[in-house]
Write a protein that holds these residues in place. Structure first.
Motif, PDB file in Angstrom:
ATOM      1  N   UNK A 336       0.835  -1.215   0.000  1.00 34.96           N
ATOM      2  CA  UNK A 336       0.000   0.000   0.000  1.00 34.96           C
ATOM      3  C   UNK A 336       0.863   1.257   0.000  1.00 34.96           C
ATOM      4  N   UNK A 337       1.886   1.283   0.847  1.00 37.92           N
ATOM      5  CA  UNK A 337       2.727   2.473   0.921  1.00 37.92           C
ATOM      6  C   UNK A 337       3.644   2.580  -0.299  1.00 37.92           C
ATOM      7  N   UNK A 338       4.085   1.437  -0.834  1.00 36.85           N
ATOM      8  CA  UNK A 338       4.969   1.502  -2.005  1.00 36.85           C
ATOM      9  C   UNK A 338       4.219   2.042  -3.219  1.00 36.85           C
ATOM     10  N   UNK A 339       2.954   1.665  -3.359  1.00 41.41           N
ATOM     11  CA  UNK A 339       2.163   2.193  -4.478  1.00 41.41           C
ATOM     12  C   UNK A 339       2.032   3.704  -4.392  1.00 41.41           C
ATOM     13  N   UNK A 340       1.818   4.206  -3.185  1.00 45.60           N
ATOM     14  CA  UNK A 340       1.743   5.656  -2.996  1.00 45.60           C
ATOM     15  C   UNK A 340       3.086   6.304  -3.315  1.00 45.60           C
ATOM     16  N   UNK A 341       4.143   5.652  -2.911  1.00 47.92           N
ATOM     17  CA  UNK A 341       5.491   6.167  -3.148  1.00 47.92           C
ATOM     18  C   UNK A 341       5.806   6.195  -4.636  1.00 47.92           C
ATOM     19  N   UNK A 342       5.383   5.140  -5.346  1.00 50.80           N
ATOM     20  CA  UNK A 342       5.669   5.058  -6.781  1.00 50.80           C
ATOM     21  C   UNK A 342       5.095   6.223  -7.556  1.00 50.80           C
ATOM     22  N   UNK A 343       3.914   6.665  -7.138  1.00 57.31           N
ATOM     23  CA  UNK A 343       3.253   7.756  -7.855  1.00 57.31           C
ATOM     24  C   UNK A 343       4.071   9.044  -7.818  1.00 57.31           C
ATOM     25  N   UNK A 344       4.930   9.176  -6.804  1.00 58.59           N
ATOM     26  CA  UNK A 344       5.726  10.414  -6.671  1.00 58.59           C
ATOM     27  C   UNK A 344       7.223  10.101  -6.679  1.00 58.59           C
TER      28      UNK A 344
END
Length: 993
Positions: A336-344
């Motif tokens: 979940x956190x990596x997906x958010x990180x990937x976006x930015x």
């Protein structure tokens, strides 16, 4: 002394006149134990009518007295503060703690810490009630301050000791939550609000550092706290009152609030919110945290990091940046956190992470004003929560997680930058960014060397973008080029000239005008020396290399420099003879410099201690490299003696077991052991029962060198009495119940050594040795130690069989000891070989002892005689087989048949049978020096049996008749083996003649 006169005395303590100041201090010391003295001091501290400096003097005196006298330091020490005075102090200090200025509150906080640690909760049960009451009353700040100190007492307490803090949390945290909620929603808050929020955050941290109390595990309660923490993170820091000076700004109240909030969220995530780290009882909490809060916190953190993007130019304290990047690193492994990180990710990587890696204003200032500190910070792996360190860790973890995709993105970014840098004119080259790009390339070296797509182009990249920077006009670029070159020294160079040119550039960098360049060049040299296929190329420049390394070592204290020197000495040991004395002198000087610095600066103690140990290790390597040149040691010894005396028996608390390697070389390599070296014997004895009792395995070979190197001196010298001092040490070690069996093993080994090498000269010690051997045998369960203790009996029998047998009879343990010995001999490992007495030396010693026992055949019962005879034959055959195997042994065949057991399987089977792992370093001591080395156990056995046959033919005949065909065949085989050996010896003599 009344209040008016006390303030006069305190005023006198501030007098510039020495006599007045001394008189005031004497008066304070005289009356400090009088009743109510402490409460009078407290009244002065809290009275605003007095000057602040006078109140400060009173506060310091009060704090020092409380720290020294509140609790007795020992059971016999008299109580110096009466119960009534303690009661008055506790009541008064709580009144004044909020009223006084911050400067005095900090001092009173230290007093409260002392009192709370000593008295809460048993002697101060009302404290929690006072805190709870005032959190709802008028003294909220005072209550918050006291509660923070109270909770800190339990920060590192174990689960069993945390019951009081659970009660504190239950009583106070509902009020804390309400107060925090009110403070967070104040518009235009003052700096006092920040101070109160910080106290609440620290209380929360201290209360849940070791475990989250049950009250905070409640999902609703936890949610209320997290919402407020997120609110604190999201709210911008007030601009008004913010210091311009960066050093003052990071300590400003509102940034402290940010730091503690980020600290708490990072701790909760890494310690309690990670499913991989949780015990089953906490999994529900971890799942809830990961699902509901982890991404929200990450979002807040990313927004905070946005402040330091290059275009924004905002400020964020280094500690906050470091903690946020740590949170980001931990977020990589969660979907979940990596997906958010990937976006930015592009923004994070190239606008936040990469700029943090680049050379900055602080680096430039340090480079120019304090290059020594620049070097120290650069090589300190735990340096001050460095954002650069955190950024490197984030990048490494990201590349490891995402594989080629992210790596390709990063490398393309770096290569594009390299091209822009190369095309730019010298006046506008972005040197600071080039420093960062080189740092990225160096940090990713392992990944790049393992990735097929990049392996073949690494040499080209180095030649085009790294090696040219050896001649850069900018110092920090030259330093970084040397560092990166060292990282890639082990790659395959299709053109060997590229390797040679890089090596020459690194060597040239060792004499650079800038200290950090010299340091990085020396450390890089270590990698090149290890990678160099033909060290002969290094020999012509070896004097220059050593001189430059020593010169840099004299300028800066750095463990990597010492390691580089040690590596060169080890790899070029054949060339070290001309340099050994000088190297020892320089390493000794570096050692004393480290020790003196450590004594002056307590905070530097650990780093300096590690470096000092490195110097000792390097000295040992130098000594090993010249061990075949005994004449050198007469010149080296005076240089090393002060260090050996200081570190064998340290007086300053610094303990270095590395010194034992040095003493070992100094007692082995010289032609003779000097009297100065013998002067270390008493120190070694004292160390062996003191700080170094767990290093007896290191001390044992040193004592072996002494005893075997000059046995006559050991036996005859009485001042000091070496025999007596050795006995005192051995008896203490053997009787030490708290010492692990493994650490006791050198003691019986030393007793065996004395018996073997001093045959006929230590009769007076035999009984003492046997007594403590038997006592320890009864105490231990270790098979290793039992075997070593039984070998003491065997050596004693060989030393003097009649004397030893009489002592065993006198002690009434003869049958018991022989039964134990035979039981140990009968233990077999999974392969059918001896599970005990595994080494050749073990078997030799037992053979000599048992054979010596056979010489007392007339004193032994026939049954015992038969058992001894058969056991000796079995041992001789096993010994012969083991000698033959070792002689023929070649490199192990990697394609061993699956039918054979692995060593692990054998060890596992042995453990199932109750047999310990046998330490080869201890048991297989084939290099043990002994006067028995020349004694052939086969010859001794055959000769002993011939004497028995001649002296008591009837007894010999009876013994022969009890033997079955197997042992008759073994007897003939041993006799034949001895005849063959004797024939071979005679033939060799004739050939020599």
């Amino acid at each position: 002394m009344y209040l008016p006169s006390l303030d006069v005395v305190l005023q006198g303590a501030l007098s510039p006149n020495h006599a007045e100041r001394k008189a005031a201090e004497e008066s304070l010391n005289k009356y400090q134990y009088t009743p109510k003295h402490l409460t009078r001091l407290l009244h002065i501290i809290g009275d605003r009518n007095y000057d602040l400096i006078l109140r400060q003097v009173a506060c310091i005196h009060f704090k020092n007295f409380i720290a020294e006298n509140w609790s007795p330091h020992g059971q016999e020490e008299q109580i110096k503060i009466s119960p009534n005075d303690k009661h008055l102090v506790k009541r008064s200090i709580l009144v004044f703690v909020e009223q006084v200025p911050t400067l005095l509150r900090v001092q009173l906080g230290e007093c409260l810490k002392t009192i709370i640690h000593a008295d809460y909760p048993e002697q101060w049960p009302s404290l929690l009630q006072w805190v709870t009451l005032n959190l709802q009353g008028q003294q909220v700040l005072g209550a918050l301050f006291v509660l923070q100190i109270l909770s800190r007492k339990y920060e590192f307490k174990s689960y069993e000791e945390r019951t009081p803090i659970h009660h504190v949390v239950e009583e106070t945290f509902p009020h804390l939550l309400s107060i925090l909620n009110r403070l967070v929603h104040i518009e235009n808050p003052s700096i006092k609000v920040a101070y109160s929020i910080k106290l609440i955050c620290k209380t929360y941290w201290f209360s849940m550092f070791m475990e989250i109390p049950n009250q905070l595990f409640d999902s609703n309660v936890f949610n209320d706290w997290i919402i407020l923490f997120l609110n604190i993170l999201e709210r911008p820091v007030p601009l008004e009152g913010q210091p311009a000076d960066p050093d003052l700004r990071k300590s400003w109240g509102w940034w402290k609030v940010k730091k503690w909030t980020v600290h708490i969220l990072h701790l909760v995530y890494t310690k309690y919110g990670d499913l991989k780290l949780q015990y089953p009882d906490n999994r529900a909490f971890a799942q809830h945290f990961e699902k509901k809060y982890a991404a929200k916190i990450l979002e807040c953190h990313l927004n905070l990091l946005n402040r330091i993007r290059v275009d924004n130019g905002g400020y964020l304290p280094e500690r906050v940046t470091y903690l946020i990047l740590q949170y980001l690193s931990n977020s990589i492994s969660k979907a979940a956190t990596y997906n958010l990180l990937q976006a930015r990710l592009d923004v994070v990587l190239f606008e936040i992470i990469f700029p943090l890696m680049c050379f900055n204003d602080n680096d430039q200032k340090l480079w120019e004003e304090d290059p020594h500190e620049y070097v120290r910070k650069g090589y300190d792996i735990i340096e001050d929560y460095s954002p650069r360190t955190a950024a490197l860790y984030f990048l490494s973890k990201l590349v490891k997680k995402s594989g080629k995709k992210i790596l390709q993105k990063v490398i393309l970014f770096i290569l594009e930058f390299f091209k822009r840098y190369k095309d730019a004119t010298i006046e506008i080259k972005p040197y600071r960014q080039k420093d960062g790009a080189l740092l990225v390339i160096g940090a990713l070296c392992d990944k790049l060397m393992q990735t097929e797509a990049y392996k073949s182009v690494l040499e080209q990249m180095l030649v085009q973008h790294v090696f040219p920077e050896f001649s850069s006009p900018v110092g920090h670029i030259r330093a970084k080029a040397a560092w990166v070159a060292g990282k890639y020294a082990h790659i395959y160079f299709s053109d060997p000239n590229n390797f040679c040119k890089a090596l020459q550039s690194v060597i040239a960098g060792m004499s650079d005008s800038e200290l950090p360049v010299r340091v990085d060049s020396v450390i890089s040299l270590c990698s090149f020396v290890k990678a160099c296929e033909d060290l002969d190329e290094m020999k012509p420049v070896l004097p220059q290399l050593l001189a430059e390394i020593l010169k840099v070592m004299n300028e800066v204290e750095n463990m990597d420099l010492v390691s580089t020197l040690e590596t060169i000495v080890r790899l070029c040991e054949e060339e070290m003879e001309p340099y050994a004395v000088g190297l020892c002198q320089n390493l000794v000087a570096a050692f004393w410099k480290c020790m003196n610095t450590a004594e002056e600066d307590d905070e530097a103690d650990d780093d300096r201690g590690t470096l000092a140990a490195g110097c000792l290790s390097a000295i040992s390597t130098v000594l090993e490299s010249v061990s075949t040149f005994p004449h050198l040691f007469a010149h080296i010894e005076p240089i090393l003696l002060p260090i050996m005396r200081q570190t064998v028996l340290p007086t300053n608390g610094q303990e270095f077991d590395e010194v034992f390697d040095i003493v070992l070389h100094m007692t082995f390599s010289p032609l003779t052991i000097s009297m100065d070296m013998w002067s270390l014997w008493p120190l070694l004895m004292e160390a062996s029962t003191g700080w170094a009792i767990e290093y007896l395995h290191d001390i044992h070979p040193i004592l072996e060198n002494y005893i075997c190197g000059n046995t006559v001196h050991y036996l005859t010298w009485k001042e000091p009495d070496y025999q007596q001092s050795l006995w005192c040490m051995l008896s203490k070690v053997m009787s030490e119940k708290n010492l692990q069996d493994e650490n006791t093993e050198p003691a019986p080994m030393l007793m065996s050594l004395v018996l073997q090498n001093c045959r006929g000269h230590v009769d007076h010690w035999v009984e003492s040795y046997i007594r403590i051997t038997i006592e320890r045998f009864h105490q231990t369960e270790s098979h290793n130690l039992k075997c070593l203790l039984m070998q003491v009996i065997a050596d004693a029998l060989y030393y003097n069989a009649s004397l030893t047998y009489d002592i065993l009879q006198k002690l009434g343990v003869t049958r018991e000891i022989f039964n134990h010995w035979f039981q140990l001999l009968q233990k077999a490992g999974n392969t059918g070989t001896y599970a005990t007495f595994r080494s050749k030396n073990d078997k030799r010693v037992c053979c000599l002892g048992l054979t010596s026992l056979l010489s007392l055949a007339d004193q032994l019962p026939e049954e015992v005689l038969g058992r001894v005879y058969k056991a000796t034959l079995d041992l001789l055959v096993a010994y012969k087989d083991q000698v033959a195997e070792d002689k023929e042994e070649t490199e192990e065949d990697d394609d061993m048949s699956d039918d054979f057991q692995t060593d692990d399987e054998v060890d596992r089977s042995d453990k199932e049978m109750g047999v310990d792992d046998y330490d080869d370093d201890i048991s297989d001591d084939e290099d043990l020096k002994s006067s028995t080395d020349e004694v052939d156990p086969f010859v001794l056995f055959v000769d002993t049996m011939k004497v028995l046959q001649q002296s008591d033919a009837m007894r010999f005949e009876k013994l022969s008749q009890t033997l079955d065909l197997h042992y008759q065949a073994l007897t003939k085989g041993v006799a034949q083996h001895v005849d063959e050996k004797r024939a071979a010896i005679e033939k060799e003599k004739l050939q020599k003649a």
